[in-house]
Each structure stands twice: as structure tokens, then as C-alpha cells.
Design a protein around this motif. Sequence first.
Motif, mmCIF file in Angstrom:
data_model
loop_
_atom_site.group_PDB
_atom_site.id
_atom_site.type_symbol
_atom_site.label_atom_id
_atom_site.label_comp_id
_atom_site.label_asym_id
_atom_site.label_seq_id
_atom_site.Cartn_x
_atom_site.Cartn_y
_atom_site.Cartn_z
ATOM 1 N N THR A 1 1.356 2.316 -3.381
ATOM 2 C CA THR A 1 0.230 2.536 -4.470
ATOM 3 C C THR A 1 -0.002 4.139 -4.863
ATOM 4 O O THR A 1 0.094 4.729 -3.928
ATOM 5 N N THR B 1 -6.217 -0.647 -7.290
ATOM 6 C CA THR B 1 -5.154 -1.540 -6.809
ATOM 7 C C THR B 1 -5.140 -1.313 -5.303
ATOM 8 O O THR B 1 -4.838 -0.047 -4.756
ATOM 9 N N LEU B 2 -5.183 -2.177 -4.508
ATOM 10 C CA LEU B 2 -4.938 -2.266 -3.179
ATOM 11 C C LEU B 2 -3.657 -3.319 -2.638
ATOM 12 O O LEU B 2 -3.536 -4.188 -3.137
ATOM 13 N N ALA C 1 -6.345 -4.101 3.856
ATOM 14 C CA ALA C 1 -5.623 -3.484 2.496
ATOM 15 C C ALA C 1 -5.341 -2.088 2.665
ATOM 16 O O ALA C 1 -6.093 -1.450 3.419
ATOM 17 N N LYS C 2 -4.683 -1.488 1.823
ATOM 18 C CA LYS C 2 -4.536 0.011 1.661
ATOM 19 C C LYS C 2 -4.657 0.337 0.381
ATOM 20 O O LYS C 2 -4.019 -0.497 -0.476
ATOM 21 N N GLY C 3 -5.000 1.550 0.011
ATOM 22 C CA GLY C 3 -4.989 2.122 -1.304
ATOM 23 C C GLY C 3 -5.311 3.453 -1.568
ATOM 24 O O GLY C 3 -5.783 4.246 -0.569
ATOM 25 N N GLY D 1 0.702 -1.355 0.006
ATOM 26 C CA GLY D 1 0.032 -0.090 -0.023
ATOM 27 C C GLY D 1 1.028 1.262 0.054
ATOM 28 O O GLY D 1 0.450 2.226 -0.367
ATOM 29 N N GLU E 1 -8.461 2.447 3.932
ATOM 30 C CA GLU E 1 -7.831 1.291 4.405
ATOM 31 C C GLU E 1 -9.001 0.531 4.781
ATOM 32 O O GLU E 1 -10.081 0.807 5.173
#
Length: 202
Positions: free
Chosen positions: A8, A140-141, A162-164, A5, A193
Motif C-alpha cells: 500500500t 486502501t487497506l 488490516a494495514k494501510g 498492506g 493497523e
Amino acid sequence: MGWFGGKTKDAESTTTTTTGALPVVPGYLAGTWTIDASHSEVSFTVRHMAVSKVRGRLGSVSGEIVTSQDPAGSAVTAEVDVTTVTTFNEQRDGHIKSGDFFEIENHPTASFRSTSLTHDGDDFVLTGDLTLKGVTKPITLGLEVSGFGPDAYGGTRAGFSAKGTINRRDFGLSFDAKLDNGGLVVSDKVDLELDIEAVLNA
């Protein structure tokens, strides 16, 4: 696993991913999992007045995760009740729910459907289609698999984070108030997040 992340970027940048064998996850279990809404949430952060950050939370998440025998074939579908959005300020929440942002009367839910799971070194990269305010765009994560294990009720649980980053204007969230110096009251960039807990189906 580390975070992808942090790498990203917005839609104007690129990232390098690898489609070969995915990193090994200790205790990995194949199966179909139901997202536990009471232990999952989506949160976001935007910059306000160019000097501080506002954090918000979407607490109602539902969906299904399929972990395949071949991890690269794994998939997720999820839906978020956008009407649950809170920034812990009633007046601001009302504005966010209006047509300037989420327009919840016409678009009460957002959804995500994965299209691929790849990796960048030891970091997982989850790509999919996000539908928000009636607009669908790929995002996209960076994905972290927290683990798999038994719960206190005789079942099995899995955890994922997950982060993005997205640009809110890509999804029609086009509120455009400006400061005297020309800066935006609310940044275009939104950091996402996700913390997801899921239960293995019997």
C-alpha cells in the motif's frame, strides 16, 4: 492470506488490483457481524524527529461487517471514538487531541465505510471512505481474514486484520513544526493497523 498492506502506497502511488473471483477463505461464513469493541482496536505509527517512531492506539471501535454469499459483495461500516487516543504519554496525548491534530472537541469520532473488496493475487484489498476531522477521503487497506469459528459462549466469531498508510495532511492534521535541518517533527505519513473481532448476529 498474505498481506497486501506491504504494497500500500501513499496517495501519489498506484496499486494494481483484480476484480475477478476472490481467494477462497477456509470456513468462510456469510452473515452480519457486530464488531466486539472489547477485542478490537485501531493503532497507528508515525515517525518522530526523523529518527524514531511513536505508536498510538484508538481502543473504542464499533460497527458492522456483512460477509456476503458472494464475498465481493461484503461490506464494513465502523466508527472509532477518537477521544480514546493514547500514545501512553499524557502531555503528547493532550497535543494530539488539540486542533493541531484530531480536534476532538469538534470531531470526537472517525468513521470508515467500505466501497469495494478486490484482490491482488492471494491478498485482499479493501477500499473505502475514511472520515477524519470532518474530511472524507478514499483509502486502501490490505486485508487479512484471520478466520471464522465458535466462541466459548455458544456464538460464532470472525477475525480480521488490516494495514494501510495515509497522509495526515489530507485530513487536516496539519501540525507543521520543523527541525533545524528542515525535517518534520512529526512525519506526514501515518501507518495504520486494525485488529477486529466480530460476533455473528443471531
